[in-house]
Scaffold this motif. Structure first.
Motif, PDB file in Angstrom:
ATOM      1  N   HIS A 174      38.465  44.579  30.633  1.00  0.00           N
ATOM      2  CA  HIS A 174      37.622  43.806  29.778  1.00  0.00           C
ATOM      3  C   HIS A 174      39.019  43.083  29.274  1.00  0.00           C
ATOM      4  O   HIS A 174      38.493  41.850  28.216  1.00  0.00           O
ATOM      5  CB  HIS A 174      36.836  44.351  28.375  1.00  0.00           C
TER       6      HIS A 174
ATOM      7  N   VAL B 253      38.214  52.121  29.645  1.00  0.00           N
ATOM      8  CA  VAL B 253      37.294  50.900  29.729  1.00  0.00           C
ATOM      9  C   VAL B 253      37.038  49.972  28.606  1.00  0.00           C
ATOM     10  O   VAL B 253      36.702  48.939  27.723  1.00  0.00           O
ATOM     11  CB  VAL B 253      36.115  51.456  30.919  1.00  0.00           C
ATOM     12  N   GLN B 254      36.589  51.145  27.868  1.00  0.00           N
ATOM     13  CA  GLN B 254      35.523  51.127  26.388  1.00  0.00           C
ATOM     14  C   GLN B 254      36.865  50.502  25.157  1.00  0.00           C
ATOM     15  O   GLN B 254      36.955  49.892  24.921  1.00  0.00           O
ATOM     16  CB  GLN B 254      35.493  52.348  25.755  1.00  0.00           C
TER      17      GLN B 254
ATOM     18  N   SER C 148      39.973  49.226  26.291  1.00  0.00           N
ATOM     19  CA  SER C 148      40.280  47.321  26.693  1.00  0.00           C
ATOM     20  C   SER C 148      39.240  46.436  26.346  1.00  0.00           C
ATOM     21  O   SER C 148      39.044  45.789  26.346  1.00  0.00           O
ATOM     22  CB  SER C 148      40.233  47.928  28.445  1.00  0.00           C
ATOM     23  N   ARG C 149      37.535  46.799  26.063  1.00  0.00           N
ATOM     24  CA  ARG C 149      36.675  46.669  25.752  1.00  0.00           C
ATOM     25  C   ARG C 149      37.327  45.749  23.969  1.00  0.00           C
ATOM     26  O   ARG C 149      36.398  44.834  24.356  1.00  0.00           O
ATOM     27  CB  ARG C 149      35.537  46.738  26.298  1.00  0.00           C
TER      28      ARG C 149
ATOM     29  N   ARG D  67      28.754  37.086  29.467  1.00  0.00           N
ATOM     30  CA  ARG D  67      27.914  37.504  29.127  1.00  0.00           C
ATOM     31  C   ARG D  67      26.733  36.457  29.352  1.00  0.00           C
ATOM     32  O   ARG D  67      25.042  36.970  28.472  1.00  0.00           O
ATOM     33  CB  ARG D  67      28.360  38.633  27.793  1.00  0.00           C
TER      34      ARG D  67
ATOM     35  N   GLU E 192      34.672  35.925  28.410  1.00  0.00           N
ATOM     36  CA  GLU E 192      34.037  37.725  27.639  1.00  0.00           C
ATOM     37  C   GLU E 192      32.529  37.719  27.343  1.00  0.00           C
ATOM     38  O   GLU E 192      31.341  37.251  27.882  1.00  0.00           O
ATOM     39  CB  GLU E 192      33.761  38.487  26.759  1.00  0.00           C
TER      40      GLU E 192
ATOM     41  N   ASN F  15      38.799  39.717  28.010  1.00  0.00           N
ATOM     42  CA  ASN F  15      39.298  39.169  26.782  1.00  0.00           C
ATOM     43  C   ASN F  15      40.254  38.048  25.980  1.00  0.00           C
ATOM     44  O   ASN F  15      40.544  36.708  25.223  1.00  0.00           O
ATOM     45  CB  ASN F  15      38.797  40.204  25.114  1.00  0.00           C
TER      46      ASN F  15
ATOM     47  N   ARG G 137      29.041  44.473  34.731  1.00  0.00           N
ATOM     48  CA  ARG G 137      29.226  45.736  34.564  1.00  0.00           C
ATOM     49  C   ARG G 137      29.184  46.612  35.452  1.00  0.00           C
ATOM     50  O   ARG G 137      29.682  47.329  35.303  1.00  0.00           O
ATOM     51  CB  ARG G 137      28.455  45.540  32.686  1.00  0.00           C
TER      52      ARG G 137
END
Length: 694
Positions: free
Chosen positions: A545, A645-646, A648-649, A558, A554, A549, A568
């Motif tokens: 992600h 991953v979170q 990275s988000r 979305r 991003e 960003n 996702r």
């Protein structure tokens, strides 16, 4: 100078290098403990057979001391004499040789001349284990590449930005800037070697013992063939310089490819060249006619040790040339050539990339197979982002090299005496009353035989019998006592299993447990593989992600109709797939090695046959438990991948995500691996192994 300071003093880059160094130290510490665990397992086995451990340790120490003295005082001097005598003998016979054998004669003469330089060398004792541990551990060689390669990838990315294009148009923004960047690559390579290789040496010296840096490197038996007058400290320094050269060549080559060739072509060419170099170095034998490709190889320089533990002269049209000198010329020449090419093609020539037309390849293939691929899928696009745009192929390549190294270094050996093997062959399986009765009868018979043998020895000593006969009788008594101890331990094991079955109603068999103990209990080999898996998960998914960003896409993605859940879902499918491949590879390597080196005995036996698994409330086989363990190991890897991953988000850039992920997952695990027991509950490597703590 500002460019040099910008690249090398970046806090993120410094922290990353320190993280890699700490991870390497943790892996090397686990490798050193593996050697110690093998010795400790053997001592425990000897103790189980009733051996006096103090006497056993003293005997082993004496044998090791005797072997060392024999090598220093006899074997090595005799080897030097043999080399000289071999050359003298062949000089007489060589005059009758045909012209086609001239190389053999010249090679012998050159060999004698090279070893003559060692005349008067003094070899002495020291801690050889320290030198061998540093020499044999080649995972560090591949970790050395990470920081320099990330630096050149960032340099290649900078040229694509508006600032990079603007800088290149200024009068002093081309060649001087590229020169400072090339110097930064060299310094980063040297720093990587200094930190990673240096920490290995420091840790081995502190834990294993003093190698005595001032003694000749030939004092270590593994370096008997070395023809250089080097000390142990000189060997470490020379190996570090070779590794620095090799890492610099890799980094400059990748920088040149990424800067002047279209990404798809650059990755294809880079992967092909690196694969060919790696395979030729690993597969070609030192005595083969194509050994030039084995020794004149960047991977040979990266491992370095081959040039100090072997001796070889390459055949150049009938004339021998030392492989070490030829390698230095080759790798040093490559370093100079690549530096000049980078300065000319990146710093001096106008911007532009070869192979730009390759970007149309996907469109042409899509048009040709339009009926099969009517549209580009989100799944395919997310895969392109992870593997191509986010340099996932590079992560896969380095992980493959580390996995190959893990395969080579994982050797699991448990020695079982012939008597123990006979016992397992005879009594393995379900515990029955007949087996227990038979063991009791054997114990009674052995007790009577021991009593009779002791009486016989007493009579021989009273009569002043032949010393040889007394010694033979005492040996027979020791053998009977050893058998009695084995059957006594067998009786206790059968009784415990029978009591467990009577108490719980669950079946429990008597089986050979060596392989299962290694599988279900945590050890250094399992931890080393899980550490590599943890590194893979962090580096592969750090940008999932954060990449979006970084370019402020991003929120746009979305907002689209199919850019939310579908995107996702596609990304998570790639996470699940790549995590499954990595977990299967790492744990599969260990399982295959375990099967080859030790072997699984009776996998259909009830899991409760092992005391470690008697907490399981239902009757299941060991084969089922292994399957469940593999599934749980995959789930644990998937949880850590999801955590990455979170991170990275919520990260602005991939570099930030990488540092945070390494601080959260890698730092506690590396500290725990290095001996900080207070962080065991945050040891994610242990979580990945899904094993009982040692």
């Amino acid at each position: 100078m500002y460019e040099l300071r910008r690249l090398l003093c970046d806090p993120k880059r410094i922290l990353l290098l320190l993280m890699i160094a700490l991870c390497n130290l943790a892996l090397f510490a686990g490798y050193c403990r593996t050697r110690g665990q093998e010795d400790e397992r053997w001592r425990q086995q000897m103790a189980a057979w009733g051996t006096d451990l103090d006497e056993y340790d003293a005997k082993r120490a004496a044998e090791k001391q005797a072997a060392t003295e024999k090598y220093l005082n006899e074997t090595y001097p005799q080897y030097l004499e043999y080399v000289q005598s071999q050359s003298g003998t062949q000089s007489v016979l060589g005059k009758l040789a045909a012209k086609k054998d001239d190389f053999v004669q010249r090679n012998l003469e050159k060999t004698a001349k090279d070893y003559a330089k060692l005349e008067g060398i003094k070899v002495r004792a020291g801690c050889d284990d320290t030198v061998n541990a540093v020499k044999d551990y080649d995972v560090t060689d591949y970790l050395l590449l990470i920081a320099p390669l990330l630096l050149v990838l960032s340099l290649a990315a900078d040229t694509e930005t508006a600032v990079g294009a603007l800088t290149r148009t200024t009068k002093r923004g081309r060649l001087p800037l590229c020169g400072w960047q090339a110097l930064a690559v060299v310094i980063m390579s040297a720093l990587s070697v200094l930190l990673l290789y240096g920490t290995n040496i420091a840790y081995a010296c502190a834990v294993l013992g003093d190698p005595v840096m001032t003694r000749a490197v030939q004092s270590v038996p593994e370096f008997q063939l070395c023809s250089l007058r080097l000390t142990v400290g000189g060997y470490f320094l020379a190996a570090a310089l070779l590794k620095t050269l090799a890492v610099t060549v890799f980094a400059l080559f990748l920088w040149l490819m990424q800067a002047r060739i279209h990404p798809l072509a650059a990755w294809s060419v880079s992967a092909a060249v690196i694969a060919v170099c790696f395979l030729t170095h690993k597969l070609i034998l030192p005595t083969a006619k194509l050994s030039h490709f084995k020794f004149l190889n960047v991977f040979a320089a990266l491992e370095a040790d081959v040039f100090f533990t072997q001796y070889s002269n390459l055949n150049w049209f009938g004339f021998p040339s030392n492989f070490r000198t030829d390698m230095l010329i080759t790798v040093g020449g490559l370093c100079v050539i690549l530096t000049v090419l980078c300065l000319v093609l990146i710093g001096y020539c106008r911007p532009g990339k070869l192979g730009s037309k390759m970007e149309l390849l996907g469109d042409r293939l899509a048009q040709k197979f339009a009926r099969l691929t009517r549209r580009r899928t989100l799944f395919g696009f997310e895969g392109w982002k992870i593997l191509i745009a986010q340099r996932g192929f590079l992560v896969l390549l380095i992980a493959g090299l580390l996995g190959f190294s893990l395969w080579q270094q994982t050797h699991l050996y448990v020695w079982v005496s012939q008597e123990s093997k006979q016992i397992y062959d005879q009594y393995a399986g379900e515990v029955t009353e007949e087996k227990r009765t038979d063991v009791a009868n054997r114990l009674e018979t052995l007790a009577n035989q021991i009593e009779q043998q002791q009486a016989r020895i007493d009579k021989l000593m009273e009569r002043g019998g032949d010393p040889q006969a007394i010694a033979n009788a005492q040996y027979r008594l020791q053998k009977l006592q050893s058998d009695f101890n084995l059957y006594s331990a067998l009786q206790d094991a059968l009784q415990k299993l029978a009591d467990y079955t009577a108490r719980t109603g669950l079946p429990a068999w008597f089986i050979q447990q060596n392989s299962y103990q290694l599988l279900f209990r945590e050890n250094a080999s399992i931890r080393r593989g899980c550490m590599i898996l943890l590194l893979f998960l962090i580096f592969m998914f750090r940008s999932l992600h954060a990449y979006d960003n970084q370019y402020d896409t991003e929120m746009l993605l979305r907002a689209t109709k199919r850019g939310r859940g579908h995107r996702r879902t596609a990304a998570w499918l790639w996470v699940m797939l790549l995590t499954a491949l990595a977990a299967a590879a790492i744990h599969g390597i260990y399982l295959v090695r375990l099967q080859q080196d030790v072997g699984f005995s009776m996998p259909e036996a009830p899991a409760q046959s092992m005391e470690l698994l008697q907490w399981i409330p239902v009757s299941v086989s060991l084969k089922t438990v292994i399957t469940v363990q593999l599934v749980l190991q995959y789930c644990a890897a998937l949880l850590i991948a999801g955590g990455t991953v979170q991170i990275s988000r919520f990260s602005r850039t991939p570099e930030t995500a990488l540092l945070i992920a390494m601080a959260v997952f890698l730092l506690p695990s590396a500290l725990a691996e290095s001996g900080v027991t207070q962080l065991h509950f945050l040891d994610f490597v242990h979580w990945l192994s899904i094993t009982a703590s040692s």
